[in-house]
Design a protein around this motif. Structure first.
Motif, short mmCIF file in Angstrom:
data_model
loop_
_atom_site.label_atom_id
_atom_site.label_comp_id
_atom_site.label_asym_id
_atom_site.label_seq_id
_atom_site.Cartn_x
_atom_site.Cartn_y
_atom_site.Cartn_z
N THR A 152 -2.19 -3.63 -5.44
CA THR A 152 -0.96 -2.75 -4.90
C THR A 152 -1.41 -1.96 -3.76
O THR A 152 -2.37 -1.35 -3.57
N SER B 201 -6.48 -4.71 -9.18
CA SER B 201 -6.56 -4.51 -10.94
C SER B 201 -6.62 -5.98 -11.51
O SER B 201 -5.99 -6.78 -10.62
N SER C 257 5.42 0.28 0.23
CA SER C 257 4.62 -0.08 -0.79
C SER C 257 4.91 -1.56 -1.32
O SER C 257 5.98 -2.16 -1.18
N HIS D 107 -3.84 -7.93 -9.43
CA HIS D 107 -2.83 -7.31 -8.71
C HIS D 107 -3.59 -6.76 -7.54
O HIS D 107 -4.56 -6.35 -7.54
N SER E 268 0.66 -10.23 -6.92
CA SER E 268 0.02 -10.71 -7.93
C SER E 268 -0.46 -12.03 -7.93
O SER E 268 -0.01 -13.00 -6.89
N ASP F 14 -0.24 0.40 -0.99
CA ASP F 14 0.52 1.87 -0.45
C ASP F 14 0.33 2.10 0.88
O ASP F 14 -0.73 1.77 1.54
N PHE G 196 -5.24 0.64 -1.09
CA PHE G 196 -4.90 -0.44 -2.01
C PHE G 196 -5.59 -0.13 -3.04
O PHE G 196 -6.78 0.19 -3.25
N THR G 197 -5.15 -0.87 -4.02
CA THR G 197 -5.81 -0.69 -5.62
C THR G 197 -5.81 -2.13 -6.07
O THR G 197 -4.63 -2.90 -6.28
N ARG H 230 3.34 -4.69 -4.30
CA ARG H 230 2.30 -5.19 -5.20
C ARG H 230 2.05 -6.60 -5.24
O ARG H 230 3.16 -7.25 -5.75
#
Length: 123
Positions: free
Chosen positions: A82, A71, A17, A80, A21, A84, A68-69, A19
């Motif tokens: 994220t 936010s 994973s 962001h 930004s 995974d 993926f997420t 993340r």
């Protein structure tokens, strides 16, 4: 004007994973939809994910849906991504982009871009 700066890229093994930004400066951050795109060698720029100004609408490419997420934090002016269950085929330079209208999957419809951050997924 909106200035965007990405961070968080790096080298990770498949299945891992990361993340990413993207921090913005300039005008009211919540007025802008934000998108993530990626560019791999020999390929065209590809849509990854997008989020509306309020955060209420999110879109994903089929290739990353469920892994993926996206936010955002409008107080910190940050978005962001994220990621995974990363795959080797996720290797690319990832770009953050902003537009003053609704979310879009088309990179040409974005007005502002960051410099990109490299994500490399090893097998």
């Amino acid at each position: 004007q909106v200035q965007l700066v990405e961070s968080g890229g790096g080298l990770v093994q498949a299945g891992g994973s990361l993340r990413l930004s993207c921090t913005a400066s300039g005008r009211t951050f919540s007025d802008y939809s934000l998108g993530w795109f990626r560019l791999a060698p020999g390929k065209e720029r590809e849509f990854v994910a997008a989020i509306s100004g309020s955060g209420g609408t999110r879109r994903y490419a089929d290739s990353v849906e469920g892994r993926f997420t996206i936010s955002r934090d409008n107080v910190k002016k940050t978005v962001h991504l994220t990621m995974d269950s990363l795959k080797v085929e996720d290797t690319a330079v990832y770009y953050c982009a902003a537009r003053s209208k609704t979310t879009s999957r088309f990179w040409r419809e974005y007005d502002y871009w960051g410099q990109g951050t490299q994500v490399t997924v090893s097998s």
